[in-house]
Design an enzyme around this catalytic site. Sequence first.
Site, short mmCIF file in Angstrom:
data_model
loop_
_atom_site.label_atom_id
_atom_site.label_comp_id
_atom_site.label_asym_id
_atom_site.label_seq_id
_atom_site.Cartn_x
_atom_site.Cartn_y
_atom_site.Cartn_z
N GLU A 90 -2.67 8.85 6.10
CA GLU A 90 -2.37 7.43 5.90
C GLU A 90 -0.88 7.24 6.05
O GLU A 90 -0.09 7.68 5.22
CB GLU A 90 -2.83 6.96 4.51
CG GLU A 90 -2.51 5.50 4.19
CD GLU A 90 -3.51 4.52 4.77
OE1 GLU A 90 -3.30 3.30 4.64
OE2 GLU A 90 -4.51 4.97 5.34
N ASN A 96 -9.83 -0.34 -1.01
CA ASN A 96 -9.02 -0.55 0.19
C ASN A 96 -9.87 -0.53 1.46
O ASN A 96 -10.73 0.34 1.62
CB ASN A 96 -7.95 0.53 0.30
CG ASN A 96 -6.90 0.42 -0.80
OD1 ASN A 96 -7.01 -0.37 -1.71
ND2 ASN A 96 -5.86 1.22 -0.68
N GLY A 103 -12.53 4.42 1.73
CA GLY A 103 -13.91 3.99 1.53
C GLY A 103 -14.72 3.81 2.80
O GLY A 103 -15.93 3.56 2.72
N ASP A 144 0.83 -1.19 0.00
CA ASP A 144 0.00 0.00 0.00
C ASP A 144 0.88 1.25 0.00
O ASP A 144 2.10 1.17 -0.05
CB ASP A 144 -0.91 -0.06 1.23
CG ASP A 144 -2.15 0.79 1.11
OD1 ASP A 144 -2.43 1.31 0.02
OD2 ASP A 144 -2.86 0.93 2.13
N HIS A 145 0.25 2.40 0.09
CA HIS A 145 0.87 3.73 0.01
C HIS A 145 2.37 3.77 0.29
O HIS A 145 2.82 3.49 1.39
CB HIS A 145 0.20 4.67 1.01
CG HIS A 145 -1.21 4.99 0.67
ND1 HIS A 145 -1.57 6.07 -0.11
CD2 HIS A 145 -2.36 4.35 0.99
CE1 HIS A 145 -2.89 6.08 -0.24
NE2 HIS A 145 -3.38 5.05 0.42
N HIS A 204 -9.92 4.50 -2.70
CA HIS A 204 -9.27 4.71 -1.41
C HIS A 204 -10.21 5.44 -0.48
O HIS A 204 -11.13 6.13 -0.92
CB HIS A 204 -8.00 5.56 -1.58
CG HIS A 204 -6.83 4.82 -2.13
ND1 HIS A 204 -5.77 4.42 -1.36
CD2 HIS A 204 -6.57 4.37 -3.39
CE1 HIS A 204 -4.88 3.77 -2.12
NE2 HIS A 204 -5.36 3.74 -3.35
N HIS A 212 -9.11 9.29 3.86
CA HIS A 212 -8.70 8.18 4.71
C HIS A 212 -9.18 8.40 6.14
O HIS A 212 -9.30 9.54 6.60
CB HIS A 212 -7.16 8.05 4.73
CG HIS A 212 -6.59 7.58 3.44
ND1 HIS A 212 -5.61 8.27 2.76
CD2 HIS A 212 -6.84 6.47 2.69
CE1 HIS A 212 -5.29 7.61 1.66
NE2 HIS A 212 -6.03 6.52 1.60
N GLY A 213 -9.40 7.31 6.85
CA GLY A 213 -9.73 7.41 8.26
C GLY A 213 -11.21 7.14 8.54
O GLY A 213 -11.89 6.47 7.76
#
Length: 340
Positions: free
Chosen positions: A169, A271, A251, A95-96, A249, A212-213
């Site tokens: 992230e 993800n 989600g 990932d990232h 991303h 994200h989060g």
Amino acid sequence: MPIATPEVYNEMLDRAKAGRFAYPAINVTSSQTLHAALRGFAEAESDGIIQISTGGAEFLGGQYSKDMVTGAVALAEFAHIVAEKYPVNIALHTDHCPKDKLDGYVRPLLAVSKERVAAGRNPLFQSHMWDGSAENLKDNLEIGQELLAEAAAAKIVLEVEITPTGGEEDGVTHEINDELYTTVDDALRTAEALGLGEKGRYLLAASFGNVHGVYKPGNVVLRPELLRDLQDGVAAKFGKQEPFDFVFHGGSGSTDQEIATALENGVVKMNLDTDTQYAFTRPVADHMFRNYDGVLKVDGEVGNKKTYDPRSWGKAAEKSMAERVQLACTNLRSTGTKLA
């Protein structure tokens, strides 16, 4: 089944796009969360993707050395062994990875897979992500071109993030603002730089308001219909219909309709990390609260070994996370789609 070969992984992605479904991509940080993800996919009869972030790899490398490559390689090798006991195809992904961690993460892992391929074996990972969202698009795509060539030589798919995803992230942070939407011009520049498959296959993490989060539905303005504009804009210039394989991303908290729209517009990978982390930890917290005087040696007592044995709460954690993976398969329409 064994970990997916490059040919099987490509077939998985093709089938997802044609069938308008996507694979959950589950972040793992231990052998136990790996088993939970594998179990969830197997019980859903869905193939899937398991991924390791830079932070996850550092954790897996042990807190003495915190070596990301060691951690990622160790869990990937473990996965190649244990995945054979699960009746689904699994692709391994990193990932990232931002620019300052490429030399300490993705590039060494590409080298590992190049050596394996040169020896007649399959790559260790099936795909790697380059997160250039903190760079300007020109620099992002220049690095993407270099990494795509290296990945293609190792029979690996590259994932690229061309514009920011909001939130945080693994240390990469972006504000939540109007810049979280990829434009058709961004997509055209990406196609011009990376090609549309002839230079190597890549997945595109385009931004349509993703964050994200943790957030509740309605707190973030997602526009998954934007993905159709990107597909059509590039198709009009290059003559290839639905040229992109998109990644969703950020989600967590998405509505069913938002997910459905994204699938119809070419998302093949979504993800999941925040939700599966919670699913794993929730039963552990429950166990600790219910067995407080057993897991702790209270007032000079000896506690209860059966309750502080990690297996007693670990089994519940694995089951809960596996159930969350199954739900993700249902939401993304991958349930029951496993390759024979």
